[in-house]
Design a protein around this motif. Structure first.
Motif, short mmCIF file in Angstrom:
data_model
loop_
_atom_site.label_atom_id
_atom_site.label_comp_id
_atom_site.label_asym_id
_atom_site.label_seq_id
_atom_site.Cartn_x
_atom_site.Cartn_y
_atom_site.Cartn_z
N GLU A 238 -8.23 6.64 -4.83
CA GLU A 238 -8.75 6.12 -6.10
C GLU A 238 -10.20 5.68 -5.95
N LYS A 239 -10.53 5.08 -4.82
CA LYS A 239 -11.90 4.63 -4.55
C LYS A 239 -12.84 5.84 -4.49
N SER B 291 -5.14 3.86 -2.46
CA SER B 291 -6.29 3.08 -2.91
C SER B 291 -7.60 3.72 -2.45
N GLU C 189 0.84 -1.20 0.00
CA GLU C 189 0.00 0.00 0.00
C GLU C 189 0.88 1.25 0.00
#
Length: 93
Positions: free
Chosen positions: A79-80, A76, A34
């Motif tokens: 991006e979500k 992430s 991550e």
């Protein structure tokens, strides 16, 4: 059926190349680590103000980690957030 004969050096070279390929495959199949963005990177990436970022955190739009006074976001999660607010192009009239 044909038989193929290798010299010891050719066999060693072939085995070395196979080991290299196996290591590359193993490396690529490892789970992705991550990536975290600090608050400034997050603000710069999305071109938003500190106040907007604070509002999004307060409203639960973006998850975050806080260590002392530093705030971090998972890439992430960013991006979500963008994907959840994605609007397809409207059909032309």
């Amino acid at each position: 059926m044909d038989a193929i004969i290798f010299t010891k050096d050719q066999f060693s070279d072939l085995m070395s190349k196979l080991d290299t390929i196996q290591n590359q495959i193993s490396f690529k199949s490892d789970p992705k680590k991550e990536t975290y963005l600090d608050n400034l990177e997050f603000l710069t990436l999305l071109k938003i103000s500190k106040r907007t970022a604070q509002t999004w955190r307060d409203e639960g739009k973006i998850s975050f980690s806080q260590v002392g006074s530093k705030i971090y976001y998972k890439l992430s999660d960013v991006e979500k957030l963008m994907q959840e607010h994605y609007n397809k192009a409207f059909k032309g009239r």
